[in-house]
Every structure is written in C-alpha cells, then in structure tokens.
Design an enzyme around this catalytic site. Sequence first.
Site, PDB file in Angstrom:
ATOM      1  N   GLU A 103       0.839  -1.202   0.000  1.00 37.96           N
ATOM      2  CA  GLU A 103       0.000   0.000   0.000  1.00 37.96           C
ATOM      3  C   GLU A 103       0.869   1.246   0.000  1.00 37.96           C
ATOM      4  O   GLU A 103       0.382   2.348   0.254  1.00 37.96           O
ATOM      5  CB  GLU A 103      -0.940  -0.017   1.210  1.00 37.96           C
ATOM      6  N   ARG A 153       1.820   2.257   4.570  1.00 37.52           N
ATOM      7  CA  ARG A 153       1.504   3.135   3.434  1.00 37.52           C
ATOM      8  C   ARG A 153       2.640   4.079   3.076  1.00 37.52           C
ATOM      9  O   ARG A 153       2.449   4.961   2.246  1.00 37.52           O
ATOM     10  CB  ARG A 153       0.221   3.900   3.707  1.00 37.52           C
ATOM     11  N   THR A 197      -0.488   1.931  10.312  1.00 34.25           N
ATOM     12  CA  THR A 197      -0.285   1.590   8.907  1.00 34.25           C
ATOM     13  C   THR A 197      -0.106   2.837   8.047  1.00 34.25           C
ATOM     14  O   THR A 197       0.338   2.732   6.909  1.00 34.25           O
ATOM     15  CB  THR A 197      -1.467   0.774   8.351  1.00 34.25           C
ATOM     16  N   GLY A 213      -7.070   1.315  15.201  1.00 38.01           N
ATOM     17  CA  GLY A 213      -7.554   0.714  16.443  1.00 38.01           C
ATOM     18  C   GLY A 213      -9.030   0.895  16.693  1.00 38.01           C
ATOM     19  O   GLY A 213      -9.530   0.497  17.739  1.00 38.01           O
ATOM     20  N   GLU A 215     -11.279  -0.741  15.644  1.00 34.22           N
ATOM     21  CA  GLU A 215     -11.899  -2.063  15.787  1.00 34.22           C
ATOM     22  C   GLU A 215     -11.463  -2.738  17.088  1.00 34.22           C
ATOM     23  O   GLU A 215     -11.738  -3.925  17.300  1.00 34.22           O
ATOM     24  CB  GLU A 215     -11.512  -2.954  14.589  1.00 34.22           C
ATOM     25  N   ASN A 302     -14.351   5.002  12.682  1.00 32.73           N
ATOM     26  CA  ASN A 302     -15.579   4.537  13.335  1.00 32.73           C
ATOM     27  C   ASN A 302     -15.454   4.437  14.853  1.00 32.73           C
ATOM     28  O   ASN A 302     -14.361   4.305  15.391  1.00 32.73           O
ATOM     29  CB  ASN A 302     -15.962   3.159  12.796  1.00 32.73           C
ATOM     30  N   ASP A 345     -19.949   0.875  10.375  1.00 28.26           N
ATOM     31  CA  ASP A 345     -18.547   1.042   9.986  1.00 28.26           C
ATOM     32  C   ASP A 345     -18.421   1.740   8.631  1.00 28.26           C
ATOM     33  O   ASP A 345     -17.469   1.517   7.897  1.00 28.26           O
ATOM     34  CB  ASP A 345     -17.804  -0.304   9.966  1.00 28.26           C
ATOM     35  N   LYS A 373     -16.953   6.228   2.778  1.00 26.55           N
ATOM     36  CA  LYS A 373     -17.351   4.851   2.492  1.00 26.55           C
ATOM     37  C   LYS A 373     -18.804   4.797   2.029  1.00 26.55           C
ATOM     38  O   LYS A 373     -19.242   3.819   1.447  1.00 26.55           O
ATOM     39  CB  LYS A 373     -17.177   3.998   3.748  1.00 26.55           C
ATOM     40  N   TRP A 421      -9.816   3.344   2.400  1.00 28.56           N
ATOM     41  CA  TRP A 421      -8.707   4.245   2.744  1.00 28.56           C
ATOM     42  C   TRP A 421      -8.081   4.895   1.510  1.00 28.56           C
ATOM     43  O   TRP A 421      -7.278   5.825   1.627  1.00 28.56           O
ATOM     44  CB  TRP A 421      -7.634   3.493   3.534  1.00 28.56           C
TER      45      TRP A 421
END
Lengths: 575, 189
Positions: A103, A153, A197, A213, A215, A302, A345, A373, A421
């Site tokens: 990525e 990334r 990331t 994080g 999630e 989220n 989400d 999204k 993303w």
Amino acid sequence: MLKKLGLAVACIGAIGLFASYGAADEKPEVNKKEIKPAMLFGDMSLVTQDLLNRAGDDGNNFLHTNGNYLQTRYYPARQINVSNVSRLRPAWIFQTDVIDSLETSPIVVNGTMYVTTSFDHVFALNARTGEEIWAYRHKMGPITTYCCGPNNRGVAVYGDMVYLATLDSKLVALDAKTGEVKWTKEIADPEKGYSETMAPTAVKGMILIGTNGGEYGIRGFVKAFDAKTGDLKWTFYTIPEDTKGVWATTDATGRDMHRDIEAEKAAYQKLGPDLYQKLGGGVWQNPAVDLETNRIYFVVGNPSPDLDGSIRPGDNLYTDSLVSLDLDTGKYICHFQYIAHDVWDLDAVSPTIITQVADKDGKMIKGVLHAGKTGHVYVHDAKDCSLIRYSEAMVPQENMWVLPTKDGARMLPGANGGVEWSPMAIDPHAGLAYAINLHQPMTYHVESTKYPDGKLWLGGAFKVIPTEEQWGNITAVNYNTGKIQWQVKTQQPMIGGILATAGGLVFAGEGNGHFKAYDSQTGSALWDFQAGAGVNAPPSSYTVEGKQYIVVGAGGNTQIDYKRGNSIIAFSLPD
Amino acid sequence: MGRGKGTLALLLVSAGAAPSFADPIEDKAAICSACHGENGIPNDKAIPIIWGQNEGYIYIELRDMKKGARKNDQMAPIVENLERDDMMALAAYFAAKPWPNLDQPRAAPADANHFAVMANSGQCGACHQSGFKGAGTQPRLAGQTYEYLLKTMLDFRSGARANNDWMTSLLKTFSEDDIKQMARVLAGL
C-alpha cells in the site's frame, strides 16, 4: 532483487496500446514545452520545509504521501500525457523480499526513492534504475493488533531523515542516506489495540501520526513528535471526554438513521462518563496541511465496537468526522460529523484534500474534500468545516440506514465502502475529483459483547453476501456541482488509490493486476499493463534526468484478498 | 527434551500441583510438550499445534486463559502461576520452532472452491492473512489439526470458547457443514 528491463517485460508483459489516440510520436505543443526538466527547488541534499511547501509545483520529486500538503495527488509533470501514454512501458522492477500487501506511496527525493512493504520494511532505491541503496528491516515486536493486513503506506521525509510508523505502534526515524535507526519511540501500547499503517506527515519540525484501532476499543488520537528528537509535542484525542454531541437523527445527507434518541439519552446518563476511553476513532490517513492558516484537516474513523451502538449512546464524537486542528498546538478548531452514532462502519478514512471550491453561491472559497465509504464525495468550507454539498452516490445505496440485526440486515454500500482508505486525486483546473470505489454487498449483524482487552471488538459481524456480484469503479466527480462527470466500472472492488497528472491522465490499479491510465477528462482507457499481482497501492510520479516516471506497488491486498506480490514497478516512455 | 520430563510434567498437572517456572525456558516448555508434543505434534489431535504458531497469538491465549477469558481445565493450572514475562518467553520459544507437517490431506478442488467463497464472505483473510498463516496476535490456521480446527470453530459458534466474540458472531452465520468443510480445507493447506 533487481530485474533488468528485458526480463521484466518478458516475465510480465506490457499489453494494450490503444489506437484511438493516434500516432504515438505526435506530441501537442503544450507537451513539447514541458519536456524540459521541471524546476529544482532548494538544497537537494536535505528535504527542507521550503522544498516540502513547494511540492505541488515540483515535477522532479514526489515528497508527500499524497503528493503535496494539500493532498491533491495532482502531479505537475506532463511529459507522459494523453498523446503518448500508450507507449508507456516498464523502466525497471524492484522486487522486495516481502510477498504481501503493498500500500506504499513511493516517495522520491532527488533521484532516491523510498518505499515500504508489509511488516514495515523500508527500501531506498535509485529512482532511475531501481537499484537498492539500502534496506531497513523492522524487527517487529511480538504483539501486533491490526484488522486488515500487515500494511504500511509509506514514509515521510524531512531534513536528512526518513520516518516510518509500524504495526507494533512505533515511530522510527532513519538516516535517509544509510537507513540507520536514529531513534524509535512508542506511539501507543499495541496490546491495547493500537497499530500503525499510515505514513507520517512531516511539517514545521514535527512528525504527525494518527493511529489505527477503531476495531479494538482504543481512544484515537493524532500526535505530533519532534522531528529531531522524537519527543512528544502534542496529542489531540479524537474522542473528547464529552462524546454525546447534538443527538443527530440524520446523516450528512439528511437521511434518517433510525436512532432511538430517548433511549440513548437514558443510557448516556449511566454510560456517558466513561465512554471516551474505549470509543475508537482511529485516524487511518494523513492530514491535509494548510500552511496559510496553520491548520490541519483529517478524518476520524468509526466508533468501537463497530456494530453495537447499544453500549455507546450519543453521537460518539468525533468519530466519522472531518476535524480541523491548529498545527502548532493540536487544539481543536472545528469538525463536521458525517454519521453520528455509526453502527455500520461506514466511516471516514480516505484522506482529505484542500482546494478551491464553489460555495453554495458559486463563489470560490477554500474547501476540503473527503470521499466517504458511503460513496459520496463531501465538499466542506475549510473555514468552519461546514458541509457545502455532497456528490451523487458513486455506488449503489440500498436500504440505508437499516439497523443491523442478529440475523443480518442487507444494506448497500457494504462496510468497506464506497471509498475505503484509498486516496482520491483531483484536477484543480477541471474541478474534478477522482475516487476509486467498491461495490461489495454485505449483511450487518449485531451482537452485544463486552470489551475484549485490546482484541478485535466489532459487536457483531459483517458478511459479504456470497451470491451477489461485486465490482468496482473509478468515478470523476465535479466537486463544484456534485455531479458525476464520468465513471468506469472495474471487474473487482477497487482499493489502493489514484494519481492525476498535468498530462491529462489518471492512473489506477486493480486487484486483478491491471494498472491502467485513463483520460482524466473523459475516462477513456488509454493504457493497460498486467503487473502479475494486485495493484492496490497509490501511484506516484517523478522525473530524473529529464525523464518522467510513473511508479506503483504491485503486492495485492489482504483486506479484499487480492493476489499478493512484491514488485515496485516504474514506467517511462521509450527514449 | 526427553520423554521423562514430559511424563513428569503431565503427572504434575494431573495432580494439580502448580508448576514452578524458575527453571530455564526449555524446562518450562517441557510441561507444554507433555500434551502439545515433544516434536511439535500433539499427542491428541484435539490439542493444537503450538510449534511455529505466531508469538503474539500464543501470548494472548496464555494471557486470556490466566484471566479466565478462555476456559480450559487442562491449561488452567499451567497458566495459574505464569507471569507476563513467562508467557512472552514461552510464546517466543514455541514460535521459533518449526511448524510440523501433519501431512493432512489436501482438499478436493470443489471443496477448495467452496471454501474460497466462504472465506471471501467471512473476510477470513483480513485477519488470518496470506495463506492463512496469520501473524502477530492472529493465529496460523493452515495445517493445524482438523480436529482442533473443527472443535475450536464449533466452540466459538456455541460460545463455549468466549475470548473472541467476533468469531462467535461470524461463525453463527455459517452452518455446521460449512464449518466442517472449512476445517478440512484449512487442515490440508
């Protein structure tokens, strides 16, 4: 391992020259003028603040993850353009020793390229030949908690250093010339669900970094570290102590979200004071930086747990929001929440872009774009974060906002979007934003569960509906009107990013290995290369010794499970 | 590690005596070998392979068993006196061992194709990653024993295994036949 050009072409095979754009040797006047090397700025032995500031006009380097501080991903060089892109071919291929999701946004400084791989390795390459200069192989700590692949990334560059954030939640500063570690700082505790990331952002002596994080029941943040010493300069928590908000009943587009506000208010009396500590709100992508006003703009992800709103009453500020801060202090300036109390989400992940936009009266003002999204491109007034307009939906929306159920409720878009993303690009002259989208129908299942000590905490499940077709698209949106200008459907859901250039092109890759160039005004496909693995990374461009290159990673993707690879491929026109 | 140590360890566990962890790592690990196998192949197929399993995952499971979030009668007395450093050391020790090849049969193409559809639907690869080998705190599933995979997934589904609610919610959306097929395919990878 470096592959010579001939071997690379033989192995992978460039395909598809499109005849409709005429003889490849014909170059319009405008392009002849631009074939000379672009301007050099500043002292090229160091990445100065001045150099970073001018990145938007710098046709030699690629200095920021999203091209420049405004994050336009609009590259000013036009040697490669609509009239000759059909002749684009691989100049070199560099193979990393990590076969997994790529990525990375390649960063190029004065002929040196920095790329990262899954599991946080960094390679410095000769941008003209692909030859390896040095490699940094991160020694990963044993505890890593991340939801969507071992991704990285890319790096930030500043002074004589290269900066990397890692899955085990560390910020690492490397010597740009040798790859030697200068310092390492822990950003947060990975056992509590924090991971990194995103690429850092370097500005005004600081290294800015958010966190994953959402999630895992974290408390999200953006932190600023001193670029020289690694000392923490400020922290902005994306979750304030008072998270209830305004009890919004509709989303940013005015659709009812079916909240039981009275029940939430009652629950908030009991649960409210402690909610902020585990309410999520990750920041997955880089902020746009406005040096004129000394502000940054980023989006917050989220709330935790993703699907179960019963244990987190209120709007869950500032999740699913655009947020603006003072760059020097990290103090809050304004925010706009797209979805209050999100239980799908369908959060805010794709990086922000600053550009001039038409306000509601048609007057041009400084604006901020974000692709959701949800499948909308949102257009904001940069001054107060307010929403000016949102685009037509770029993907099907059905049954919004049905609440998740025990047995699963179908709603489109699925939880990966819309736009994940993946960064957008814009053509500021045409007023077009280019977004890559997923269409991946899902059912949303809710099940109330307790905080699992830093492990995955979704409060239910998302499930892709196996009998329904999945696909993707590239969409050009006129952000001054909200109308879709053109749209190209792709075989598979799109994830990775896009680059626009002054050559009238956009470049984007697909999970099936195709890397394509399109006419940025019409969407006509002009060039296609089969990379042999998923091309799910944002492309970059640069110029060395008068030759413009397009470069992209082909490593596939973990989240959507596209074929893995390990190639960084640079393309140029034949001599 | 000799068989004698394993036997002794098993006796200690059976007698309910709390093992001492003041010994070097190999002695500590010998207790584990009694069930998980001296050569990495578990003595009972319903017991998981831990040789070559991911370090972070082993640690998290030991942690959760000590906390009681993951219930396991056999493991409870083993983890009772383990401190975090012990768990981390054991995790590192076993993660560094080679994953044993049980030579379980590869799934038939039709089963593998159906599995691919199910795994896409459940987005299994997002956590268990390329080749279902996991990383960090995500477990390797590829080549794990069929019996353990099946039992674990069914235990998640019923809630008997309660230290990862996400897996419970997800596996409830699959039938028992689907889960058997998933276990077969994963075991044969």
